[in-house]
Motif scaffolding. Structure first.
Motif, PDB file in Angstrom:
ATOM      1  N   LYS A 289      42.195  47.613  46.455  1.00  0.00           N
ATOM      2  CA  LYS A 289      41.735  46.851  47.620  1.00  0.00           C
ATOM      3  C   LYS A 289      42.045  47.595  48.909  1.00  0.00           C
ATOM      4  O   LYS A 289      41.336  47.438  49.912  1.00  0.00           O
ATOM      5  CB  LYS A 289      42.404  45.474  47.642  1.00  0.00           C
ATOM      6  N   ASP A 290      43.096  48.428  48.879  1.00  0.00           N
ATOM      7  CA  ASP A 290      43.444  49.239  50.052  1.00  0.00           C
ATOM      8  C   ASP A 290      42.580  50.490  50.162  1.00  0.00           C
ATOM      9  O   ASP A 290      42.769  51.308  51.069  1.00  0.00           O
ATOM     10  CB  ASP A 290      44.921  49.676  49.979  1.00  0.00           C
ATOM     11  N   GLY A 291      41.667  50.659  49.204  1.00  0.00           N
ATOM     12  CA  GLY A 291      40.802  51.835  49.234  1.00  0.00           C
ATOM     13  C   GLY A 291      41.382  53.045  48.535  1.00  0.00           C
ATOM     14  O   GLY A 291      40.881  54.160  48.690  1.00  0.00           O
ATOM     15  N   ILE A 292      42.459  52.831  47.752  1.00  0.00           N
ATOM     16  CA  ILE A 292      43.090  53.920  47.014  1.00  0.00           C
ATOM     17  C   ILE A 292      42.777  53.730  45.536  1.00  0.00           C
ATOM     18  O   ILE A 292      43.174  52.724  44.939  1.00  0.00           O
ATOM     19  CB  ILE A 292      44.610  53.927  47.245  1.00  0.00           C
ATOM     20  N   THR A 293      42.058  54.653  44.933  1.00  0.00           N
ATOM     21  CA  THR A 293      41.672  54.504  43.526  1.00  0.00           C
ATOM     22  C   THR A 293      42.911  54.528  42.635  1.00  0.00           C
ATOM     23  O   THR A 293      43.720  55.456  42.700  1.00  0.00           O
ATOM     24  CB  THR A 293      40.712  55.624  43.095  1.00  0.00           C
ATOM     25  N   ALA A 294      43.064  53.494  41.819  1.00  0.00           N
ATOM     26  CA  ALA A 294      44.268  53.357  40.988  1.00  0.00           C
ATOM     27  C   ALA A 294      43.910  52.699  39.669  1.00  0.00           C
ATOM     28  O   ALA A 294      42.920  51.965  39.562  1.00  0.00           O
ATOM     29  CB  ALA A 294      45.326  52.527  41.717  1.00  0.00           C
ATOM     30  N   ALA A 295      44.724  52.972  38.655  1.00  0.00           N
ATOM     31  CA  ALA A 295      44.577  52.332  37.345  1.00  0.00           C
ATOM     32  C   ALA A 295      45.962  52.117  36.767  1.00  0.00           C
ATOM     33  O   ALA A 295      46.901  52.847  37.086  1.00  0.00           O
ATOM     34  CB  ALA A 295      43.732  53.193  36.406  1.00  0.00           C
ATOM     35  N   ALA A 296      46.083  51.093  35.919  1.00  0.00           N
ATOM     36  CA  ALA A 296      47.366  50.788  35.271  1.00  0.00           C
ATOM     37  C   ALA A 296      47.325  51.254  33.825  1.00  0.00           C
ATOM     38  O   ALA A 296      46.275  51.224  33.176  1.00  0.00           O
ATOM     39  CB  ALA A 296      47.651  49.294  35.340  1.00  0.00           C
ATOM     40  N   ILE A 297      48.488  51.669  33.315  1.00  0.00           N
ATOM     41  CA  ILE A 297      48.578  52.093  31.919  1.00  0.00           C
ATOM     42  C   ILE A 297      49.840  51.485  31.311  1.00  0.00           C
ATOM     43  O   ILE A 297      50.940  51.665  31.828  1.00  0.00           O
ATOM     44  CB  ILE A 297      48.581  53.647  31.816  1.00  0.00           C
ATOM     45  N   HIS A 298      49.648  50.686  30.257  1.00  0.00           N
ATOM     46  CA  HIS A 298      50.781  50.038  29.576  1.00  0.00           C
ATOM     47  C   HIS A 298      50.301  49.541  28.213  1.00  0.00           C
ATOM     48  O   HIS A 298      49.140  49.706  27.844  1.00  0.00           O
ATOM     49  CB  HIS A 298      51.361  48.895  30.417  1.00  0.00           C
ATOM     50  N   GLY A 299      51.210  48.922  27.479  1.00  0.00           N
ATOM     51  CA  GLY A 299      50.933  48.563  26.097  1.00  0.00           C
ATOM     52  C   GLY A 299      49.918  47.462  25.883  1.00  0.00           C
ATOM     53  O   GLY A 299      49.386  47.334  24.782  1.00  0.00           O
ATOM     54  N   ASN A 300      49.624  46.643  26.900  1.00  0.00           N
ATOM     55  CA  ASN A 300      48.622  45.600  26.732  1.00  0.00           C
ATOM     56  C   ASN A 300      47.206  46.139  26.891  1.00  0.00           C
ATOM     57  O   ASN A 300      46.235  45.452  26.593  1.00  0.00           O
ATOM     58  CB  ASN A 300      48.843  44.461  27.734  1.00  0.00           C
ATOM     59  N   LYS A 301      47.089  47.361  27.386  1.00  0.00           N
ATOM     60  CA  LYS A 301      45.785  48.005  27.486  1.00  0.00           C
ATOM     61  C   LYS A 301      45.411  48.560  26.115  1.00  0.00           C
ATOM     62  O   LYS A 301      46.272  48.998  25.351  1.00  0.00           O
ATOM     63  CB  LYS A 301      45.837  49.155  28.502  1.00  0.00           C
ATOM     64  N   SER A 302      44.132  48.571  25.817  1.00  0.00           N
ATOM     65  CA  SER A 302      43.700  49.172  24.554  1.00  0.00           C
ATOM     66  C   SER A 302      43.973  50.670  24.595  1.00  0.00           C
ATOM     67  O   SER A 302      44.105  51.261  25.674  1.00  0.00           O
ATOM     68  CB  SER A 302      42.208  48.929  24.327  1.00  0.00           C
ATOM     69  N   GLN A 303      44.041  51.270  23.409  1.00  0.00           N
ATOM     70  CA  GLN A 303      44.281  52.714  23.366  1.00  0.00           C
ATOM     71  C   GLN A 303      43.189  53.458  24.120  1.00  0.00           C
ATOM     72  O   GLN A 303      43.455  54.429  24.834  1.00  0.00           O
ATOM     73  CB  GLN A 303      44.355  53.195  21.917  1.00  0.00           C
ATOM     74  N   GLY A 304      41.945  53.001  23.989  1.00  0.00           N
ATOM     75  CA  GLY A 304      40.842  53.651  24.685  1.00  0.00           C
ATOM     76  C   GLY A 304      40.983  53.571  26.192  1.00  0.00           C
ATOM     77  O   GLY A 304      40.730  54.547  26.904  1.00  0.00           O
ATOM     78  N   ALA A 305      41.390  52.404  26.683  1.00  0.00           N
ATOM     79  CA  ALA A 305      41.555  52.225  28.134  1.00  0.00           C
ATOM     80  C   ALA A 305      42.675  53.110  28.657  1.00  0.00           C
ATOM     81  O   ALA A 305      42.574  53.698  29.743  1.00  0.00           O
ATOM     82  CB  ALA A 305      41.846  50.760  28.440  1.00  0.00           C
ATOM     83  N   ARG A 306      43.756  53.213  27.896  1.00  0.00           N
ATOM     84  CA  ARG A 306      44.868  54.052  28.332  1.00  0.00           C
ATOM     85  C   ARG A 306      44.476  55.527  28.336  1.00  0.00           C
ATOM     86  O   ARG A 306      44.812  56.270  29.270  1.00  0.00           O
ATOM     87  CB  ARG A 306      46.071  53.825  27.404  1.00  0.00           C
TER      88      ARG A 306
END
Length: 443
Positions: free
Chosen positions: A266-283
């Motif tokens: 939302k601040d205009g900074i491209t970001a992504a989260a990575i953790h165990g609840n994400k699928s392996q593909g998403a991570r």
């Protein structure tokens, strides 16, 4: 000293050269001759010191020098890692270094379908890289035979104990032949690790490259005291002001990682989260985009500190300090790897002052303070207990891992007495069906 002087074959040296490596690191200089000699090894080194090559290169040398009899290839080398990301990284290294050898390797972990892994094992594998839960699932289904293992490697052994894998490790050991070479690698040598080593290793050589529990000297460390509610604002300000293009940010919880990534976007900074609840593909996609520069900020939970391998990562930010001081060392160890230098910044609110003192006690020094005008903490705000932080090691909440990229505890180990508390995000109002004792097969 060059790699040529370590007794490695021309095919391995060719692969090493093509990866751009010219001289062995201290852990490689010390560990490789020990492994080649067939000795058991107990080694400690900080992340980024090249320890993976320290065991994979001599392991491949030993296997290729003594090929098995014709027929189906048995698993001759087993490398156990605590997380999927680390397993994938080690597996990639094995493939790179063995590209000119007649060696087959495979990586297996939970979170993905077990059937393709079973099919590949059926074709024969020399080197198997695995997380403990998925390995036991495969063994339970008679998909893997461990009776011919010649070399066992426990990588990140301290993290495996932290995540409650000691029971799984013991089950794996019971499946292995008693006569084998054992290599134990750990970032720290706690009393628990030494107890494990005494039972696992036979007359081991001990190699210690870094001071016990010290952070990399190539990482500049700073602390900024700031109110909890202004951390995200300060982080966005620093990223924009200093034009940081690649920043790894650590939070204590998965929910916190998701929320921070959303706010930064939302601040205009491209970001992504990575953790165990994400699928392996998403991570995998998030990590790939981060390495490629398509996202500027990767927000991760603690477990990612052991699995991510990012060349020349310039910035690590502790958005929240870890509850366990050693995890601070692992976090900032993601930067300043090999010959590179890096910077680690910790944003510390009043709730975290004790955690900071614990970290500085571990480091045996005070971390330099940074102050940015306009972001001074409000002295009237009182400290509050930290909620939803990681359980202290050894606590019940830590048994079987915390789900952040590791493996879930196998249901056959579950204690039947106490009902499970709902995980974050689960609906408390719905009655739960009784758990079956069938072993989980997605690790």
């Amino acid at each position: 000293m060059s790699f040529d002087s370590l007794g490695l074959s021309a095919d391995i040296l060719r692969a090493v050269t093509e990866q751009g490596y010219r001289e062995p690191t201290p852990i490689q200089r010390q560990a490789i001759p020990v492994v080649l000699a067939g000795r058991d090894l107990m080694a400690t080194a900080q992340t980024g010191t090249g320890k993976t090559a320290g065991f994979t290169l001599p392991l491949l040398q030993r296997l290729s020098a003594n090929p098995p009899a014709k027929g189906r290839r048995p698993v001759r080398a087993l490398i156990l890692t605590p997380t999927r990301e680390l397993a994938a990284q080690v597996g990639e290294n094995v493939r790179e270094y063995s590209q000119y050898l007649n060696i087959r390797s495979l990586v297996v972990f939970g979170g993905v379908s077990i059937n393709p892994q079973m099919m590949k094992l059926r074709g024969g594998v020399d080197v198997l890289v695995a997380t403990p839960g998925r390995l036991l699932d495969l063994e339970h289904q008679n998909a893997v035979d461990l009776s011919k293992v010649e070399v066992l490697v426990l990588d990140e052994a301290d993290r495996m104990l932290d995540m409650g894998f000691i029971h799984d490790i013991r089950r794996v050991l019971a499946k292995l032949p008693p006569k084998r070479q054992n290599l134990l690698f750990s970032a720290t040598f706690s009393d628990e690790i030494r107890t494990l080593a005494e039972k696992l290793l036979h007359n081991p050589e001990q190699v210690e490259v870094a001071h016990r529990n010290t952070a990399s000297e190539q990482v500049s460390q700073q602390v900024h005291f700031v109110d909890k509610k202004r951390k995200r604002e300060l982080l966005s300000f620093l990223i924009g002001r200093d034009n940081w293009q690649q920043v790894l940010v650590f939070t204590r919880t998965k929910h916190g990682a998701n929320h921070l990534a959303e706010q930064l976007n939302k601040d205009g900074i491209t970001a992504a989260a990575i953790h165990g609840n994400k699928s392996q593909g998403a991570r995998t996609r998030a990590l790939s985009d981060f390495k490629a520069g398509q996202i500027r900020v990767l927000v991760a939970t603690d477990i990612a500190a052991r699995g991510l391998d990012i060349e020349e990562l310039p910035h690590v930010v502790n958005y929240e300090l870890p509850n366990v001081p050693e995890d601070y060392v692992h976090r900032i160890g993601r930067t300043g790897r090999a010959a590179a230098t890096g910077a680690a910044l910790s944003l510390v609110c009043v709730d975290e002052h004790k955690l900071l003192r614990d970290i500085e006690r571990l480091l045996k020094r005070e971390i330099p303070r940074l102050a940015i005008p306009g972001y001074e903490p409000d002295p009237s705000i009182k400290a509050e207990p930290i909620q939803n932080g990681r359980q202290q090691r050894g606590g019940a909440g830590n048994r079987g891992g915390n789900g952040q990229g590791g493996e879930r505890r196998r249901s056959s180990e579950a204690k039947p007495a106490a009902p499970r508390r709902p995980r974050q995000g689960e609906n408390n109002s719905q009655p739960r069906r009784p758990r079956r004792s069938k072993p989980a097969n997605n690790g």
